[in-house]
Structures are given as structure tokens and as C-alpha cells.
Design a protein around this motif. Structure first.
Motif, short mmCIF file in Angstrom:
data_model
loop_
_atom_site.label_atom_id
_atom_site.label_comp_id
_atom_site.label_asym_id
_atom_site.label_seq_id
_atom_site.Cartn_x
_atom_site.Cartn_y
_atom_site.Cartn_z
N THR A 1 -13.89 -4.63 -4.40
CA THR A 1 -13.10 -4.62 -3.27
C THR A 1 -13.93 -3.83 -2.11
OG1 THR A 1 -11.21 -3.92 -4.60
CG2 THR A 1 -11.04 -3.41 -2.21
N PHE B 1 -8.36 -13.97 19.86
CA PHE B 1 -9.51 -14.50 20.47
C PHE B 1 -9.71 -16.03 20.54
CE2 PHE B 1 -11.17 -10.19 20.06
CZ PHE B 1 -11.16 -9.69 21.65
N SER C 1 -17.24 -9.28 10.50
CA SER C 1 -16.21 -9.19 11.90
C SER C 1 -16.94 -8.31 13.00
CB SER C 1 -14.94 -7.95 11.44
OG SER C 1 -15.61 -6.96 11.35
N SER D 1 -15.08 -5.49 1.26
CA SER D 1 -14.72 -4.60 2.46
C SER D 1 -16.09 -4.59 3.48
CB SER D 1 -14.31 -3.46 2.04
OG SER D 1 -14.35 -2.32 3.13
N LEU E 1 -8.03 -3.24 2.26
CA LEU E 1 -8.84 -4.33 2.28
C LEU E 1 -7.73 -5.47 2.71
CD1 LEU E 1 -11.09 -6.46 1.69
CD2 LEU E 1 -9.95 -6.89 -0.56
N TYR F 1 -16.53 -21.26 13.14
CA TYR F 1 -15.53 -20.42 13.88
C TYR F 1 -16.03 -20.87 15.54
CZ TYR F 1 -13.66 -16.40 16.13
OH TYR F 1 -12.77 -15.38 16.80
N ILE G 1 -8.51 -8.75 11.18
CA ILE G 1 -9.65 -9.64 11.49
C ILE G 1 -8.68 -11.10 11.72
CG2 ILE G 1 -11.47 -11.03 10.70
CD1 ILE G 1 -12.30 -8.50 8.83
N GLN H 1 -18.39 -13.08 20.30
CA GLN H 1 -17.06 -13.02 21.03
C GLN H 1 -17.25 -12.81 22.53
OE1 GLN H 1 -13.89 -14.72 19.30
NE2 GLN H 1 -14.12 -15.29 21.53
N ILE I 1 -16.73 -8.05 4.98
CA ILE I 1 -15.97 -8.47 5.85
C ILE I 1 -16.29 -7.73 7.27
CG2 ILE I 1 -13.37 -8.14 6.56
CD1 ILE I 1 -12.80 -9.05 3.61
N PHE J 1 -15.91 -20.04 19.58
CA PHE J 1 -16.01 -18.86 20.43
C PHE J 1 -15.37 -19.49 21.83
CE2 PHE J 1 -19.06 -17.75 17.65
CZ PHE J 1 -18.78 -16.72 17.22
N PHE K 1 -25.48 -23.51 15.11
CA PHE K 1 -24.88 -22.90 16.11
C PHE K 1 -24.81 -23.88 17.30
CE2 PHE K 1 -26.08 -21.06 20.54
CZ PHE K 1 -24.89 -20.06 20.74
N ILE L 1 -18.37 -22.90 21.88
CA ILE L 1 -19.59 -22.64 21.03
C ILE L 1 -19.03 -22.47 19.67
CG2 ILE L 1 -20.93 -20.77 20.46
CD1 ILE L 1 -20.92 -20.07 23.54
N LYS M 1 -7.62 -4.68 6.74
CA LYS M 1 -8.86 -5.24 7.47
C LYS M 1 -8.59 -6.66 7.34
CE LYS M 1 -12.17 -1.87 6.50
NZ LYS M 1 -13.47 -1.40 5.75
N LEU M 2 -8.21 -7.60 6.31
CA LEU M 2 -7.99 -8.68 6.63
C LEU M 2 -7.10 -9.23 7.75
CD1 LEU M 2 -8.06 -9.91 2.93
CD2 LEU M 2 -9.70 -10.69 4.68
N LEU N 1 -19.94 -21.63 15.62
CA LEU N 1 -20.88 -21.04 14.56
C LEU N 1 -20.49 -21.33 13.23
CD1 LEU N 1 -23.24 -18.87 14.63
CD2 LEU N 1 -21.43 -17.11 14.14
#
Lengths: 391, 218
Positions: free
Chosen positions: A6, B17, A17, A10, B3, B216, B10, A24, A13, B218, B77, B29, B6-7, B31
Motif C-alpha cells: 500500500t 483537467f 500525480s 501510494s 490510498l 494521458y 487523482i 498539466q 501514485i 493534456f 510524448f 499533447i 488519493k486515487l 504522454l
């Protein structure tokens, strides 16, 4: 176990990010209105090869397809600071602090069994500072003239400890090939030794300061501005003048021969992005046992933050200044020095990052270059900076 | 729980975005991270040719125990300028792989590690649910070949470094957008032959490849 997995996920990630967030925000710039000049930007990073052995010869630098307009001038001053360290005797520890302190001799460049090594062997430990004065003038709206005069210094410099620290930080040992065996040598010392087939071509530990190099001039012709589909295209021709005074340490800076070079450069715009591609060749007039011609190619990606400033990523490939030798590529006694040194004649690549600024009267460019192949025929790290006025 | 939080954050930030669709004249763009199978023994149609370095060693040391497949990791990229249903752009890719070969008749071995920096032009068609693309380009490949060969009872060693400074590749594929992130499938053909000095024969670093990955926007 679950806790470890985990935590690991973490961390991954979190890192991912952060990277995404960086990209971004980096690319949130306003779109530019570049009507009619969609294939022109501020241009690639104008940095020539900085490897010590290349210094006396013509060094072609990437350049913009765009030329100054008729009657426009630009005067600039720049400095390129390069840290080079190559010790072909490092794997067998034949050249260490002890040998450089007493002064290197040809016996230090024999192989570990005492035999003469075919091909090139090197011990280069130097920081070069190439200062340059450049003047450009627009002869017509699509033809530009440039004159450049360099002043070159070779000394021990100050960057060794920083480079070794960065190597250690990212897990590269300075006692091994990845770290170029830097830990075997004294930091910030100057030594310049090039041996070919058991004979010195260059042997010097005397530092030199601001020796005037051989000037060069360029003509750049913008053949086409391109369009929605076709790229802009320019042809650059370069000529290096010969200065036959090569007495003493000046032979490290001057080849004494006339060199010619060319680059065919293309550029294509995609809104805020401009891509440049160049392919060319340099013919060396007086090679002194090194390569008589060099092939070079570059690719640059410019991201325009605004009309006045840009970020540039660039990669440059070039054939080696060391011609292919007669060294044997196989050995029955493990990897031999001749085998290791054969990588000196392989083409190599560097990558560069930089920032450019151009207003109506002021010009500024700065960046860094890193050799990522570590073949021993390119400089490790370069910092460069150039600024000038435009009228 | 942490976790999951956070997931969720994100995922939410990706949606906020996110790329919201193609307009008439816009830039995009990508990636991407890809992986797949690359058959270095299968020359790229039209531009590639059969290499002979490993087959020359096979004549002495017996057939290769392994096939010529490698599994590169590719980080790419790309940026595009869209114009109606079509888009053109430029891409940069870093390929990296390692491979070890051994032989049937003795304990000889060859180890290979290669890193490619490829770049080129790409062209897209804007579909409703998928974006097919074609592309071509060049770049460079750096390689290290390490030999340990048995010859009549004695061992010989060889290490060759090299750079292919004029490779050529072309590719076709499709991107399937899934609101910001997406799936990319690529079929790539690369001609990148390095001359191995020990045998003075070419070794292919490219070949025919199929890659799958995530991207991903942008």
C-alpha cells in the motif's frame, strides 16, 4: 506485507500525480497568434560540440530557419563552460592521482601487460571556457551573414565535485565506468593527453587562458517559409579561417587549416510548438590524424510560452572526431583496452535543455547539455549562456 | 482508506483537467507508456533487410536457444494541431530493451542492451470513438553488444558499443480516448542496423513490433 504494498503504491501514485500536474500546468499557456510565420520560432539552442579534441576544428551549431531582415543587426557575447573527463586507463587503474601528480608518460598508456595499444587512448581532465563574440547582419530579407570570434581557456575548473556529488546522488559510482572513474583522479586538476598508436598527439598539463581561436563566418539562406503543410527550409554554410600559428599550447585551440560545413535546416510549427530538424556535414582541412569529416544531425522542440520567450529541448548526434582504428575487437584474455577504446570512434549524441528570450532590442539564451551515451568522445556536461542586442 | 482517497483525488483531477473534445483548430499533447513485442529478426517491409550477425554465430556455435523477440518499454510524448477531422503533429519516443542469447552447441552467449530515441511526424483522423494514426521518422539507437564465445575450447570476449544514427521507422495505430486517459495500440516497423565490429556483420535493433499502452491527454 499489505502495508508495504500500500505504501509503495501510494508513493508511486504520488510521484505520478506530481509529474502529471507539472505537465498539466506547463502546457496551459495561451495560444499564440503567429499568422503568416507559423513555421518560425526563436530557434534551436545555438551550441556547438564542446569536446576538447573538437575545439580546434569548425563546430557546426543548430540554428533557426528564420534570418534577420535586410539591414538588421545583432551583436552578442556568449560563454560555453564544459567539463570533460575521460580516462581510458581507468578500468585497470593505470592512471590515478599518483601518476598525474608526477606527470604522465607514454608508458602510462600501455595496456596492463605492457604492450602498445593500437588506436586512441585518452586522459582528459579539463574545464573549457569558450567565449565568443558574434555579429549577424541581414544582407537581404532571406540571406544572413554571421561572423564569430572565439577565445578559449582550458583549466581545472570548479565543477568536478558537483558532478561527482550528482553521480553519487543518483546511484552512479565515480569508481566505475558510469562515473568515468572520476574518483581515481584529483578534483579540479587540468590534464590533456591524447595518444594514437603509442605516440602522443597532445600532451599538456599547462593551463591556457583566453587564447584567440580561429574565426568563422556563416551564410544562411532561408529557401522557403513553408506553409500549412510544407516546413520552412534554410541552408547554412560555414567557413573557418586558418591561423597557422600553432606554437605551444595554441595547437590545442587552432587546427591551422580551413574547415567547411553545411546544415540543411527544416522547421514546422504546430501552434505553440515549433519543431526543427537539421542534417549536415563538416569537412576538416587539416585533421592532424583525426577524422577528416564529421556528420551531424539535430532535432529541436521549442515550446513558446509567449511571443518573446521559449523553452527548448534538443538532441544532437555527431560522428566521432576519432576515426576507426585498427584495434582488435575480440580478446582471449577478457575485455582488453583496445576493445574498450573502440567506442571512442562511435557516433554519439547529447541532449540539451534551454530557455530563449528575444524582445525588439534584447536577446538572451541559456541552457545545459548532457552527454547520455558516455562513449568518451563527448564532453560530460556543458553550461552555456549568450546575450546580445538587436537593432 | 488513504490510498482510496488519493486515487479518488487523482481521478477527480484528471476529469477536471481533462481534454473535453476536438474543436476546429486546437493543439493536443499526449504522454504515453507502452510495452509489447518486437521481433528484431523480422525486417521492416520496404525499408529493412535481414541481418546476418547472429546467423553467422549460429553457423559456429549452433542454433539460438531464444527467439529474436524483445519487449521494449516505450515512453512517448506527442503533440498535435487539429484541423477539423484531421490532425498533424510531432512525437518523441524513448525505447529501451535488453536481451541475452545463448547457443545450442556450446556455452557461448551474446548480451545486448539498446536505447532508442526516435522522433517523427504523425497524422491523425478524428473518428467519433477512436483516432487512427500513421507516422514516420528517424532518431538514433545506442547499443552495447557483449560477446562471450567458445572457440575450440578457449574463450574470447568482445564488447562493441555503437550508435545507429540514421534509423527509419513508420507506424500505424489507433488511440481510443476514455475521457482524458486512453488506450493506444501501435504497429511499428523500424530499420536500425548496427554493424558489429567483431564479425563485421549487421545486427537489427528494430524489426516488426506491436505495442499496447495507456496515454494521458493534456
Amino acid at each position: 506485507m499489505t502495508f508495504i504494498i500500500t505504501q509503495f503504491m501510494s508513493m508511486k501514485i504520488k510521484g505520478f500525480s506530481i509529474i502529471l500536474a507539472f505537465f498539466q500546468f506547463f502546457f496551459l499557456g495561451e495560444k499564440l497568434a503567429l499568422a503568416g510565420r507559423e513555421n518560425f520560432g526563436l530557434g534551436p539552442l545555438e551550441i556547438r560540440p564542446q569536446f576538447l579534441v573538437n575545439q580546434p576544428f569548425l563546430g557546426m551549431s543548430p540554428e533557426n530557419t528564420l534570418t534577420l531582415k535586410n539591414g538588421e543587426s545583432r551583436l552578442s557575447f556568449g560563454i560555453e563552460i564544459a567539463n570533460t573527463f575521460v580516462n581510458t586507463q581507468g578500468p585497470t587503474e593505470q592512471i590515478t592521482k599518483k601518476e598525474t601528480a608526477r606527470g604522465l608518460t607514454l608508458t602510462d598508456f600501455l595496456d596492463k601487460d605492457g604492450n602498445t595499444v593500437n588506436g586512441f587512448s585518452l586522459y582528459l581532465d579539463a574545464e573549457s571556457k569558450r567565449k565568443k563574440v558574434k555579429y549577424r547582419y541581414g544582407l537581404t530579407d532571406s540571406l544572413e551573414f554571421k561572423f564569430e570570434l572565439p577565445f578559449v581557456s582550458f583549466d581545472g575548473g570548479i565543477m568536478d565535485s558537483t558532478i561527482e556529488s550528482v553521480h553519487s546522488m543518483i546511484g552512479i559510482s565515480n569508481f566505475k565506468k558510469g562515473g568515468a572513474y572520476r574518483a581515481l583522479s584529483e578534483r579540479n586538476r587540468y590534464d590533456y593527453y591524447v595518444v594514437k598508436d603509442g605516440q602522443f598527439i597532445f600532451a599538456s598539463s599547462k593551463q591556457i587562458f583566453n587564447v584567440r581561436g580561429e574565426p568563422n563566418m556563416d551564410l544562411k539562406w532561408n529557401l522557403s517559409e513553408g506553409g500549412k503543410v510544407m516546413p520552412a527550409a534554410s541552408l547554412k554554410l560555414s567557413y573557418k579561417f586558418a591561423n597557422t600559428d600553432r606554437s605551444g599550447e595554441q595547437k590545442l585551440i587552432r587546427s591551422g587549416g580551413v574547415d567547411w560545413g553545411h546544415y540543411l535546416i527544416l522547421s514546422k510549427g504546430f501552434d505553440n510548438w515549433i519543431v526543427y530538424f537539421g542534417d549536415g556535414q563538416t569537412r576538416i582541412g587539416n585533421s592532424h590524424g583525426f577524422a577528416s569529416s564529421l556528420f551531424h544531425r539535430f532535432m529541436s522542440m521549442e515550446y513558446r510560452f509567449s511571443e518573446e520567450d521559449s523553452f527548448v529541448f534538443q538532441t544532437v548526434s555527431q560522428s566521432s572526431i576519432f576515426p576507426t582504428s585498427s584495434a582488435s575487437s575480440r580478446s582471449s584474455k577478457g575485455e582488453s583496452q583496445e576493445q574498450r577504446n573502440s567506442n571512442l570512434s562511435v557516433p554519439t549524441s547529447v541532449s540539451a535543455f534551454g530557455y530563449k528570450f528575444l524582445s525588439s532590442s534584447f536577446f538572451w539564451e541559456t541552457g545545459i547539455v548532457q552527454d547520455y551515451n558516455n562513449f568518451g568522445n563527448e564532453t560530460d556536461f556543458v553550461f552555456f549562456w549568450e546575450m546580445g542586442v538587436h537593432w | 482508506m488513504k490510498l482510496l482517497l488519493k486515487l479518488s483525488l487523482i481521478t477527480a483531477s484528471m476529469l477536471i483537467f481533462t481534454f473535453t473534445g476536438w474543436c476546429n483548430d486546437d493543439s493536443v499533447i499526449y504522454l504515453a507508456l507502452q510495452n509489447g513485442n518486437q521481433d528484431t529478426g523480422s525486417p521492416a517491409p520496404l525499408v529493412g533487410r535481414k541481418d546476418t550477425y547472429l546467423s553467422a554465430l549460429e553457423e559456429i556455435h549452433g542454433d539460438l536457444k531464444e527467439n529474436r523477440d524483445v519487449s521494449p518499454i516505450i515512453l512517448s510524448f506527442d503533440f498535435y494541431k487539429t484541423n477539423g477531422s484531421f490532425a498533424s503533429g510531432f512525437g518523441l519516443e524513448v525505447h529501451s530493451y535488453n536481451k541475452s542469447y545463448s547457443f545450442e552447441n556450446d556455452s557461448s552467449s551474446v548480451r545486448l542492451s539498446a536505447v532508442g530515441l526516435l522522433y517523427g511526424l504523425n497524422f491523425y483522423y478524428r473518428g467519433d470513438f477512436w483516432f487512427p494514426f500513421i507516422g514516420f521518422g528517424t532518431g538514433n539507437y545506442s547499443v552495447k553488444v557483449q560477446e562471450e564465445l567458445n572457440l575450440e575450447g578457449s574463450k574470447t570476449f568482445g564488447t562493441v558499443f555503437g550508435q545507429v544514427d540514421k534509423p527509419f521507422f513508420y507506424k500505424l495505430g489507433v488511440r481510443i480516448p476514455l475521457n482524458g486517459i486512453g488506450i493506444v495500440l501501435t504497429q511499428q516497423y523500424t530499420s536500425a542496423d548496427i554493424m558489429v565490429a567483431t564479425e563485421n556483420k549487421p545486427l537489427s535493433l528494430g524489426g516488426t513490433a506491436s505495442f499496447f499502452g495507456l496515454y494521458y491527454t493534456f
